[in-house]
Design a protein around this motif. Structure first.
Motif, PDB file in Angstrom:
ATOM      1  N   UNK A  85      33.352  31.968  39.945  1.00 56.97           N
ATOM      2  CA  UNK A  85      34.800  31.973  39.718  1.00 56.97           C
ATOM      3  C   UNK A  85      35.085  31.787  38.223  1.00 56.97           C
ATOM      4  N   UNK A 136      40.128  40.251  43.635  1.00 51.90           N
ATOM      5  CA  UNK A 136      41.231  41.190  43.802  1.00 51.90           C
ATOM      6  C   UNK A 136      41.120  42.252  42.726  1.00 51.90           C
ATOM      7  N   UNK A 137      40.997  43.513  43.152  1.00 50.46           N
ATOM      8  CA  UNK A 137      40.984  44.591  42.164  1.00 50.46           C
ATOM      9  C   UNK A 137      42.215  45.458  42.395  1.00 50.46           C
ATOM     10  N   UNK A 143      38.212  43.312  37.600  1.00 51.03           N
ATOM     11  CA  UNK A 143      38.829  42.356  38.519  1.00 51.03           C
ATOM     12  C   UNK A 143      40.194  41.946  37.960  1.00 51.03           C
ATOM     13  N   UNK A 144      41.190  41.876  38.833  1.00 51.16           N
ATOM     14  CA  UNK A 144      42.529  41.480  38.406  1.00 51.16           C
ATOM     15  C   UNK A 144      42.685  39.963  38.437  1.00 51.16           C
ATOM     16  N   UNK A 145      42.342  39.370  39.559  1.00 55.58           N
ATOM     17  CA  UNK A 145      42.355  37.916  39.656  1.00 55.58           C
ATOM     18  C   UNK A 145      41.426  37.476  40.778  1.00 55.58           C
ATOM     19  N   UNK A 146      41.164  36.194  40.835  1.00 52.84           N
ATOM     20  CA  UNK A 146      40.174  35.661  41.788  1.00 52.84           C
ATOM     21  C   UNK A 146      40.814  34.601  42.664  1.00 52.84           C
ATOM     22  N   UNK A 147      40.386  34.547  43.919  1.00 51.86           N
ATOM     23  CA  UNK A 147      40.812  33.460  44.799  1.00 51.86           C
ATOM     24  C   UNK A 147      39.587  32.804  45.413  1.00 51.86           C
ATOM     25  N   UNK A 148      39.737  31.511  45.674  1.00 54.39           N
ATOM     26  CA  UNK A 148      38.697  30.783  46.380  1.00 54.39           C
ATOM     27  C   UNK A 148      39.356  30.115  47.580  1.00 54.39           C
ATOM     28  N   UNK A 174      36.504  34.663  35.423  1.00 55.64           N
ATOM     29  CA  UNK A 174      37.680  34.415  34.589  1.00 55.64           C
ATOM     30  C   UNK A 174      37.305  34.565  33.116  1.00 55.64           C
TER      31      UNK A 174
END
Lengths: 507, 173
Positions: free
Chosen positions: A492, A472-473, A450-455, A496
């Motif tokens: 989440x 987000x990959x 995973x590159x980053x996460x959104x909520x 991280x």
């Protein structure tokens, strides 16, 4: 196999290169020539009183000479840690690529190349701002040797952490060389002609029909005036009649659309997946396939971002699944960089997943389901336009109003089934997301990819304590809708933590 | 690789309640001037809209009372949402990641770990120059939808933040 590649001197291609370049030119010329034909038909232009065949002959001769010189002027060699390619008759073009910028070296064969027994070699660069670097005609064994040499040179130039990765590519390559000699390992999956027919017949015909329609439309209407001109007189007088016969014509054209669409997807499938061989082991995946253009792709294990598998109603009946191995890439190049295997059985899917996602065998799965808000929101948004259309149409023909409950019931049913299908489960290392009722599909990804996460949380979700979670990959986003907010926040934080504490390379 | 050298990579189990939590109280609000910047850019838009309405009023028989009512209604709504929603906007910098949150009606929060950042840049629009504000944009390999943009920082502060992120990113590359 020629091991004495003397790459420090400029090298030419196989002499058959003339033919390969000629046919490549011809395809470009044909596009131009077709428009000339239409202009000719339309207005009876005279080019120095030459017939159409005369013009075609001259063009062909010109391209033959051009192709010969293009062949003569085409060189490739190695100079100071760089691979160099020189070409062009009128304008010399020199392309240079440092070894460490080489991303991948792939071989492919189109039908002309297959007939002549030559292979094209293509060099992909990192941050591809160059035009593609392709050598169209090499002896097969020479191409393999060159491919191997370039990958070895890339390996020597790279840093330490990439070494492992390159080992894997090279060992894949050795496997491919063995296979050229008929000594290769047994593929995990091979599609016979029967499989191919079944895969083609169970394609998403609506989609291929629409694609075909769009392409044909775009191509034909370039020549609109020339095509319609001879029929102009008829079109005006028949316009009324067509309207009257509309009731007959519509079902016929719908039927015709599906017949053509089915044929088109069948042809497309055969062209793309002919003689498909799919290999998978701990080091990565490799696939060769194609009728007119035989292509070979491989993705080493650490370049795999996630794996997707799915089906459609027809394929579900015969137990076929499509596996897609996703590699990092820009959205535009997404298709080229992912590897798609249609017609896989459940057992083969399990084998592939076992190779790359050992972690899924670990226990302690946690799960999350979507809230019913998803079903009601979907029903509302999907039915909004059609229902308001029917509502308005009903003022002219009140019978239309009877369709409203039927349409609404259908939409509600499918939305409800979709909502039931959305499901997320994860353990310590991996995450599996499943969704879809008509087109069920699942995604499996390791947390460190995973590159980053959104909520995301709308005001409607806030009241009910729900949220969307987006992973987000590098190969695209995975989206879990309407899950409990508390669980989403926990996941989440956990993702991280996993991404930040992992020193494994995501590519 | 993990399975080849298990002894090189230690990965002790972590209980869920021991995980580092992203606390909502730790978010840093954006500069007050950024609210004024946003309000002025809306102001410009509404001013242009008013001009269009006036032209329409004089050239066509536009009913002026309802139009004016809708105009003021939308204007009041937008400004209220901006002012109330400004409290939601904020960012937080931790040892290993950076997070930005925004959106009153449609809340959105994105976290980018430093070991996944591709590059980081500073940008400043014409209004930003006026208010001495700048944005820091952080790019990852996760596609355009996943990039992070922190607007409403003082120019100097933005530069510091960018340098900080660039330095941290370099240690992972």
């Amino acid at each position: 196999m020629p091991n004495d590649l003397n790459l420090h001197l400029p090298q030419r291609q196989n002499p058959f290169g003339v033919a390969v370049i000629f046919f490549k030119n011809l395809r470009i010329a044909l596009n131009v020539f077709i428009s000339i034909v239409f202009v000719q038909l339309g207005s009876r232009l005279d080019f120095f009183s030459l017939s159409l065949y005369g013009i075609a002959g001259i063009i062909a001769l010109f391209f033959l000479v051009l192709s010969y010189y293009q062949y003569r002027k085409f060189f490739f060699y190695i100079q100071e840690e760089k691979f160099v390619l020189e070409k062009g008759v009128f304008k010399r073009d020199k392309m240079t690529i440092p070894f460490d910028r080489i991303q991948a070296v792939n071989l492919s064969q189109n039908i002309i190349q297959q007939m002549l027994g030559v292979t094209a070699l293509k060099v992909d660069t990192a941050g591809s701002k160059f035009k593609e670097m392709e050598i169209p005609a090499l002896d097969k064994s020479y191409a393999r040797a060159l491919q191997k040499r370039l990958l070895e040179l890339k390996k020597e130039s790279g840093g330490e952490e990439e070494q492992e990765d390159k080992e894997e590519i090279l060992s894949e390559l050795n496997e491919a060389i063995l296979e050229d000699q008929g000594l290769g390992p047994e593929p995990l999956l091979r599609l016979g002609l029967g499989d191919l027919l079944r895969v083609g017949l169970t394609e998403n015909h609506l989609r291929s029909g629409l694609i075909l329609f769009a392409v044909v439309n775009g191509y034909i209407w370039q020549f609109e005036e020339y095509i319609l001109k001879p029929f102009e007189n008829y079109i005006d007088s028949t316009a009324d009649r067509i309207l009257t016969y509309g009731l007959v014509l519509v079902p016929i054209s719908v039927l015709l659309f599906f017949v053509i669409a089915t044929l088109f997807s069948l042809i497309q499938t055969v062209l793309r997946f002919f003689q498909l061989r799919f290999y998978a082991n701990e080091k990565g995946v490799r696939m060769t396939s194609g009728l007119l253009k035989k292509a070979e792709y491989h993705i080493p294990v650490n370049k795999i971002q996630y794996i997707k598998w799915g089906s459609n109603p027809l394929r579900k009946l015969i137990g076929y699944k499509t596996i897609t191995v996703k590699q990092a890439g820009s959205e535009a190049a997404a298709d080229r960089r992912s590897l798609q295997i249609p017609g896989a059985k459940e057992a083969q899917l399990q084998t592939v997943l076992d190779f790359f996602f050992e972690e899924r065998k670990k226990e302690h799965y946690r799960e999350a389901q979507a809230h019913w808000l998803l079903a009601s929101q979907l029903s509302f948004f999907i039915s909004f336009l059609p229902v308001s259309g029917l509502l308005i149409g009903g003022f002219w023909y009140p019978i239309i109003w009877y369709a409203i409950p039927v349409v609404t019931a259908c939409i509600v049913f499918f939305s409800f089934k979709y909502y039931q299908s959305v499901h997320l489960r994860w353990n310590k290392d991996i995450l599996v997301l499943s969704k879809g009722f008509v087109y069920p599909r699942s995604y499996i990804i390791k947390f460190y990819k995973v590159q980053n996460v959104s909520l995301k949380q709308s005001f409607l979700q806030k009241r009910r304590g729900l949220a969307h979670l987006i992973f987000h990959s590098a190969a695209g986003d995975l989206n879990m809708p309407h899950m409990p907010y508390v669980v989403a926040r926990e996941l989440y934080d956990y993702i991280l933590y996993r991404v930040e504490s992992s020193d494994e390379s995501w590519m | 690789m993990e399975q080849e050298n298990p002894e090189l990579f230690e990965n002790p189990p972590v209980a869920p309640d021991q995980l580092p939590k992203l606390e909502m109280e730790h978010f840093i609000p954006l500069e007050r001037e950024y609210l004024y910047l946003r309000l002025s850019s809306w102001g410009i838009l509404f001013f242009l809209l008013l001009a269009v309405l006036l032209v329409l009023y004089f050239t066509t028989d536009l009913p002026w009372l309802p139009s004016l009512a809708v105009y003021t209604g939308v204007l009041a709504l937008v400004f209220t949402l901006e002012i109330v929603g400004f409290k939601v906007k904020g960012y937080t910098l931790r040892k290993h990641d950076i997070t930005y949150k925004t959106g009153l009606l449609f809340f959105r929060m994105t976290s980018v770990p430093f070991n996944r950042i591709q590059h980081c840049e500073l940008s400043q629009g014409p209004l930003g120059r006026l208010f001495d504000l700048a944005s820091v944009n952080v790019y990852t390999a996760g596609g355009s939808g996943s990039d992070l943009s922190i607007s409403g920082l003082e120019k100097e502060q933005a530069q510091q933040l960018r340098e900080h992120i660039t330095k941290l990113t370099a240690t992972y590359a």
